[in-house]
Design an enzyme around this catalytic site. Structure first.
Site, PDB file in Angstrom:
ATOM      1  N   GLU A 308      34.538  24.892  20.529  1.00 27.78           N
ATOM      2  CA  GLU A 308      34.352  25.109  22.251  1.00 27.78           C
ATOM      3  C   GLU A 308      33.597  24.397  21.822  1.00 27.78           C
ATOM      4  O   GLU A 308      32.460  24.854  22.986  1.00 27.78           O
ATOM      5  CB  GLU A 308      34.149  26.438  21.281  1.00 27.78           C
ATOM      6  CG  GLU A 308      32.785  26.885  20.865  1.00 27.78           C
ATOM      7  CD  GLU A 308      32.544  27.069  19.323  1.00 27.78           C
ATOM      8  OE1 GLU A 308      33.461  26.456  18.822  1.00 27.78           O
ATOM      9  OE2 GLU A 308      31.592  26.874  18.953  1.00 27.78           O
ATOM     10  N   HIS A 332      40.212  32.458  21.720  1.00 29.91           N
ATOM     11  CA  HIS A 332      38.827  32.448  21.558  1.00 29.91           C
ATOM     12  C   HIS A 332      38.128  31.783  21.321  1.00 29.91           C
ATOM     13  O   HIS A 332      36.451  31.671  21.354  1.00 29.91           O
ATOM     14  CB  HIS A 332      39.117  32.216  19.101  1.00 29.91           C
ATOM     15  CG  HIS A 332      38.151  31.671  18.369  1.00 29.91           C
ATOM     16  ND1 HIS A 332      37.461  32.939  17.776  1.00 29.91           N
ATOM     17  CD2 HIS A 332      37.256  31.060  18.633  1.00 29.91           C
ATOM     18  CE1 HIS A 332      37.028  32.563  16.966  1.00 29.91           C
ATOM     19  NE2 HIS A 332      36.325  31.175  17.317  1.00 29.91           N
ATOM     20  N   GLU A 333      38.662  30.064  21.442  1.00 29.38           N
ATOM     21  CA  GLU A 333      37.440  29.104  22.084  1.00 29.38           C
ATOM     22  C   GLU A 333      36.966  29.884  23.330  1.00 29.38           C
ATOM     23  O   GLU A 333      35.530  29.034  23.690  1.00 29.38           O
ATOM     24  CB  GLU A 333      38.278  27.437  21.963  1.00 29.38           C
ATOM     25  CG  GLU A 333      38.709  27.097  20.629  1.00 29.38           C
ATOM     26  CD  GLU A 333      38.082  27.453  19.696  1.00 29.38           C
ATOM     27  OE1 GLU A 333      36.368  27.511  19.341  1.00 29.38           O
ATOM     28  OE2 GLU A 333      39.526  27.854  18.745  1.00 29.38           O
ATOM     29  N   HIS A 336      33.951  31.131  23.091  1.00 27.81           N
ATOM     30  CA  HIS A 336      32.572  30.821  23.234  1.00 27.81           C
ATOM     31  C   HIS A 336      31.777  29.898  23.591  1.00 27.81           C
ATOM     32  O   HIS A 336      30.815  29.532  24.341  1.00 27.81           O
ATOM     33  CB  HIS A 336      33.020  29.109  21.616  1.00 27.81           C
ATOM     34  CG  HIS A 336      33.173  29.916  20.736  1.00 27.81           C
ATOM     35  ND1 HIS A 336      31.719  30.600  19.893  1.00 27.81           N
ATOM     36  CD2 HIS A 336      33.977  29.670  19.802  1.00 27.81           C
ATOM     37  CE1 HIS A 336      32.518  30.805  18.365  1.00 27.81           C
ATOM     38  NE2 HIS A 336      33.977  29.992  18.047  1.00 27.81           N
ATOM     39  N   GLU A 355      30.093  33.906  15.694  1.00 35.43           N
ATOM     40  CA  GLU A 355      31.965  33.935  15.716  1.00 35.43           C
ATOM     41  C   GLU A 355      32.486  35.972  14.843  1.00 35.43           C
ATOM     42  O   GLU A 355      33.350  35.359  15.398  1.00 35.43           O
ATOM     43  CB  GLU A 355      32.113  33.147  14.109  1.00 35.43           C
ATOM     44  CG  GLU A 355      31.668  31.580  14.017  1.00 35.43           C
ATOM     45  CD  GLU A 355      32.996  30.701  15.187  1.00 35.43           C
ATOM     46  OE1 GLU A 355      33.605  31.047  15.715  1.00 35.43           O
ATOM     47  OE2 GLU A 355      32.381  29.885  15.020  1.00 35.43           O
ATOM     48  N   ASP A 411      27.875  24.702   5.956  1.00 39.33           N
ATOM     49  CA  ASP A 411      29.534  25.072   5.782  1.00 39.33           C
ATOM     50  C   ASP A 411      29.774  25.548   5.373  1.00 39.33           C
ATOM     51  O   ASP A 411      30.650  26.438   4.890  1.00 39.33           O
ATOM     52  CB  ASP A 411      30.405  23.899   5.765  1.00 39.33           C
ATOM     53  CG  ASP A 411      30.999  22.753   6.638  1.00 39.33           C
ATOM     54  OD1 ASP A 411      31.394  23.460   7.304  1.00 39.33           O
ATOM     55  OD2 ASP A 411      31.215  21.716   5.837  1.00 39.33           O
ATOM     56  N   TYR A 419      33.268  35.767  10.633  1.00 38.31           N
ATOM     57  CA  TYR A 419      34.190  36.203  11.643  1.00 38.31           C
ATOM     58  C   TYR A 419      34.562  37.529  12.220  1.00 38.31           C
ATOM     59  O   TYR A 419      34.312  38.152  12.336  1.00 38.31           O
ATOM     60  CB  TYR A 419      36.133  35.045  11.729  1.00 38.31           C
ATOM     61  CG  TYR A 419      35.273  34.168  11.878  1.00 38.31           C
ATOM     62  CD1 TYR A 419      34.807  32.732  10.988  1.00 38.31           C
ATOM     63  CD2 TYR A 419      36.072  33.166  13.324  1.00 38.31           C
ATOM     64  CE1 TYR A 419      35.077  31.427  11.145  1.00 38.31           C
ATOM     65  CE2 TYR A 419      36.252  31.243  13.376  1.00 38.31           C
ATOM     66  CZ  TYR A 419      34.859  30.751  12.495  1.00 38.31           C
ATOM     67  OH  TYR A 419      35.520  29.676  12.266  1.00 38.31           O
TER      68      TYR A 419
HETATM   69 ZN    ZN Z   1      34.234  30.112  16.385  1.00 38.21          ZN
END
Ligand code: ZN
Length: 641
Positions: A308, A332-333, A336, A355, A411, A419
Site C-alpha cells: 500500500e 485491500h491496498e 490501507h 491488516e 514478520d 488479517y
Molecule cells: Zn494489507
C-alpha cells in the site's frame, strides 16, 4: 500489505500507492515547515525493532538525492535528515543495515562524528551521529547501499515482461528500508520526505509520493532525474521506488496505472473499477487524503500480493485473471490509505490494527461495488482462514490480536489471525452496534487519529470513549479485551452468512461421497471455486484427483488463486500429472503466498516432493525477490555456495 504469514517452518514468511501524473500546479515552497507527527510514549508503543531513541532525537523529514546504478546494483548519494532533538541531547540514533557510509556532515558540510555499532542479523546496526547543535537541525549522510540490500530487487532485462531494460523495485515493510535509507525505521516515527533520483535513460522512476517532474529532467551522462515529495508524515516503511520501462494510462479522474508497456492493456482492463473503488471508500470512511491514487503492476517476482505505498499501490501481476475476480486485492491496498497509512500500528505486535481494519474495510468496498453476495462469500472465506489458523496455531497465545512477544516480530503473526480474526472482530462490533453507528464511529476514528501511530490500548480507549460511552451492557456484549488480548475466539463472534456457499457445500459433499466433480464448476465465482477446493479432504485417492483434473481442467486454470488451491491439493497427494503446471507456476512468478507453501510442502515430502523441489528451486530462485529467496533458502534446497 497483502501477503500471508505461514506458520512454523516459514516464520520468515510473513504478514506481510503514484501520484500526480500532472503535478506541478500545487507546488508549495520547499521551505514549507514539515508537519511533525507525535511519538507515542507508552510502554506498548515501544518498537523493539529499531535502534532509534526518538524521545531524545527524532527524524522529522528525509531528503534523498540518489543515483540508481543498475550495473553494481546499488543506490548511492545523500540522505539529508531534519532531526528534532530534546534539550541536552547530544546524538541521534538511526537504523542502518549494510549501508556503506562515507561521510556525515551538518548542513554546511562540516564533518560530524559518527559510528556504526554491532550488527544484528534482523535489525541491522545502529548509526549514531553526534548532533551539531540544539533543537531542530540537519545532518547529511553520504552513503551507498550494499548490492544485496533486502529492500531492493534489481531485475535483469530477462526478468521483465519486455526483456529489454533492467528494472528496480523496492519493498520497505516491515523493516527493510534501512537497507537503502539511513533513518529511524520504525512505524511510530512518522516522517515527511522528498527525493531526487537519477536513472539511465530511457528508464522512468516512480515513487510513493507526489511526482514533481513527470517526465524527468536531464541529469547528464545519459541520465534523467526525477523528483518527488511526500509532505504528509508517513511511517518510513512507506517510502517506495520502482524504475524501469514504464508506461502510464489513466483509469479515472485521479487514478491511473503504471506498468511495462506489454502489460498495459491487460492491467488497465483488470483495474477499470479503481476510480469507483476510491469513491466507495470515501463514501464509507471520509476523504481520500493523498491526492492521486495510482497503482503499479510489477514484474512477477514481486513478493507480495500488494503493498500500500501511498499514492502508488504496488501490485503483483498475479491478480490479473481477465475477469476482475481478484480485484479484492486492489480494494485491500486502497483501504490501507486509511487503515495503515493514515492511522498506523506503532509496533508490529499490533499489526492487526493495519491488516484487520484493512481486511474489514476491503470487504465493505467490495460490497459497495460488487454487491452483498460476493462480499458475504469473501467474508465467509476469510472466516475459514481464521478457523484454520486457530486450529493450526502452535500455541494459544499466538491467536491473540495483540501479539505476544514471541510473535511480535516484524514478520510475525499468522495472517488468519492478524488479517482475518482482526476483520471478524470489527464485523462482530458492527453486528452488535449496527452498521450506521459503527460506520460513524470508524469514520471519526480515522479523522481523530489521521497521520498518527496507534496501539491496541489506544484504540480500545478511543472506542470506549466514543462508541461505548459508559454503556455497561454494551461493554459486556462487545467483549473487547477478550478479542484483543485473549487467545481463541470469543463467544459473541459474528458468524458468516450460512447461505453464502450453500450450493457449493452440497456439491462438495456429493463429490466426497463418490459423485462426479460438479458440472457447474466453470460457472462458479472465484470464491466458490476456492471454497470447493479448500473444503475437499486433504488426502484423496488418485482416481478422485484424476476426475478433478480432467473434469475441471484445473492444471490450466487461468486464475492464480484457483490454480494455487489446486496445486496445494495435488502436492499433498503426490499427483504427478500436476507437476508440469506446478513447475510453470513456480518459475513464472515469485509471490510468497503462492511459492512459499508449495515449495515448503514439496520440500517436506522427502521421497516424492523434495527432488522436485530441488529441481524447480534451482530454476526459480533467480526470479525470486531477496525476501522470498531468504525464507526458502532455509529449506536447504539450493547447494551451498
Ligand atoms: Zn494489507
Amino acid at each position: 500489505m497483502k501477503s500471508f504469514a505461514l506458520v512454523a517452518a516459514l516464520a520468515a514468511f510473513a504478514i506481510a500507492g503514484c501520484d500526480a501524473k500532472e503535478a506541478g500546479n500545487s507546488v508549495s515552497p520547499a521551505s514549507q515547515e514539515p508537519q511533525v507527527a507525535p511519538i507515542l510514549t507508552t510502554a506498548d508503543a515501544k518498537d523493539s525493532y529499531t535502534y532509534a531513541r526518538p524521545q531524545e532525537a527524532r527524524v522529522a523529514n528525509v531528503d534523498l538525492d540518489l543515483n540508481l546504478d543498475f550495473a553494481s546494483k546499488r543506490v548511492g548519494g545523500t540522505a539529508a535528515l531534519d532531526v528534532i532533538a530534546a534539550p541536552g541531547a547530544k546524538q541521534v540514533v538511526l537504523d542502518s543495515k549494510g549501508l556503506e557510509i562515507s561521510a556525515v556532515t551538518d548542513a554546511s558540510g562540516k564533518p560530524l562524528k559518527w559510528a556504526v555499532g554491532a550488527s544484528d542479523p534482523e535489525k541491522g546496526a545502529p548509526l549514531t551521529v553526534a548532533l551539531p547543535g540544539e533543537g531542530k537541525q540537519r545532518i547529511v549522510i553520504r552513503y551507498r547501499s550494499a548490492p544485496g540490500a533486502e529492500a531492493l530487487q534489481w531485475l535483469t532485462p530477462e526478468q521483465t515482461a519486455g526483456k529489454k531494460y533492467p528494472y528496480l523495485l523496492s519493498q520497505g515493510q516491515p523493516t527493510l528500508n534501512r537497507t537503502w535509507i539511513p533513518t529511524q525505521d520504525s512505524p511510530g516515527i512518522r516522517q515527511t520526505w522528498s527525493a531526487r533520483i537519477t536513472a539511465p535513460e530511457p528508464l522512468k522512476v516512480v515513487m510513493s509520493g507526489e511526482r514533481l517532474t513527470p517526465e524527468g529532467e536531464p541529469a547528464g551522462q545519459g541520465r534523467r532525474a526525477y523528483r518527488f515529495r511526500m509532505d504528509k508524515p508517513v511511517a518510513p516503511y512507506l517510502i517506495a521506488i520502482a524504475a524501469g520501462d514504464l508506461a502510464f494510462r489513466d483509469l479515472g479522474r485521479r487514478t491511473g496505472v503504471w506498468t511495462e508497456p506489454a502489460m498495459l492493456d491487460a492491467a488497465a482492463s483488470e483495474l477499470q473499477d479503481t476510480e469507483k473503488m476510491v469513491e466507495a471508500a470515501e463514501a464509507l470512511y471520509g476523504p481520500y487524503r493523498w491526492g492521486r491514487y495510482d497503482v503499479i503492476v510489477l514484474p512477477p517476482s514481486f513478493p507480495y500480493g500488494g503493498m500500500e505505498n501511498p499514492t502508488l499501490t504496488f501490485l503483483t501481476p498475479t491478480f490479473i485473471a481477465g475477469d476482475r475476480s481478484l480485484v479484492g486485492l486492489v480494494a485491500h491496498e486502497l483501504a490501507h490509505s486509511w487503515s495503515g497509512n493514515l492511522v498506523t500500528n506503532a509496533t508490529w505486535a499490533d499489526s492487526w490494527l493495519n491488516e484487520g481494519f484493512t481486511s474489514y474495510f476491503e470487504n465493505r468496498i467490495m460490497e459497495a461495488i460488487y454487491g452483498k453476495h460476493r462480499a458475504s462469500q469473501e467474508a465467509a472465506l476469510s472466516f475459514d482462514e481464521m478457523t484454520k489458523a486457530l486450529k493450526e496455531a502452535k500455541n494459544g497465545d499466538s491467536t491473540r490480536l495483540h501479539l505476544p512477544p514471541s510473535d511480535a516480530n516484524p514478520d510475525g503473526g499468522s495472517s488468519g489471525i492478524v488479517y482475518d480474526k482482526g476483520a471478524i472482530f470489527l464485523r462482530t462490533i458492527e453486528s452488535i452496534v449496527g452498521r450506521e453507528r459503527w460506520d460513524a464511529y470508524l469514520r471519526s476514528y480515522f479523522d481523530r487519529h489521521a497521520f498518527q501511530p496507534m496501539t491496541s490500548a489506544l484504540f480500545l480507549a478511543d472506542l470506549r470513549q466514543n462508541l461505548v460511552k459508559g454503556d455497561k451492557q454494551l461493554e459486556q456484549k462487545l467483549m473487547l479485551d477478550q478479542w484483543v488480548y485473549q487467545p481463541g475466539l470469543p463467544s459473541n463472534v459474528a458468524m458468516p452468512d450460512p447461505a453464502a456457499f450453500a450450493d457449493v457445500d452440497r456439491a462438495s459433499s456429493a463429490f466426497a461421497k463418490g459423485g462426479p466433480p460438479p458440472s457447474e464448476f466453470a460457472g462458479w465465482t472465484t470464491a466458490e471455486k476456492l471454497r470447493f477446493l479448500n473444503s475437499l479432504p486433504r488426502k484423496l485417492p488418485q482416481e478422485k484427483l484424476v476426475a478433478l483434473d480432467r473434469g475441471l481442467r484445473l492444471n490450466e486454470a487461468g486464475n492464480n488463486e484457483v490454480l494455487f488451491a489446486w496445486l496445494e491439493l495435488a502436492v499433498a497427494n503426490r499427483y504427478d500429472p500436476a507437476v508440469p503446471a506446478l513447475e510453470r507456476f513456480l518459475t513464472t512468478q515469485g509471490r510468497r503466498k503462492f511459492v512459499g507453501p508449495l515449495i515448503t510442502a514439496l520440500a517436506g515430502d522427502s521421497q516424492w516432493g523434495r527432488p522436485i523441489a530441488v529441481r524447480i528451486y534451482a530454476k526459480a530462485r533467480p526470479l525470486y525477490h531477496p525476501v522470498t529467496a531468504a525464507g526458502l533458502d532455509k529449506l536447504g534446497l539450493a547447494p551451498a555456495k
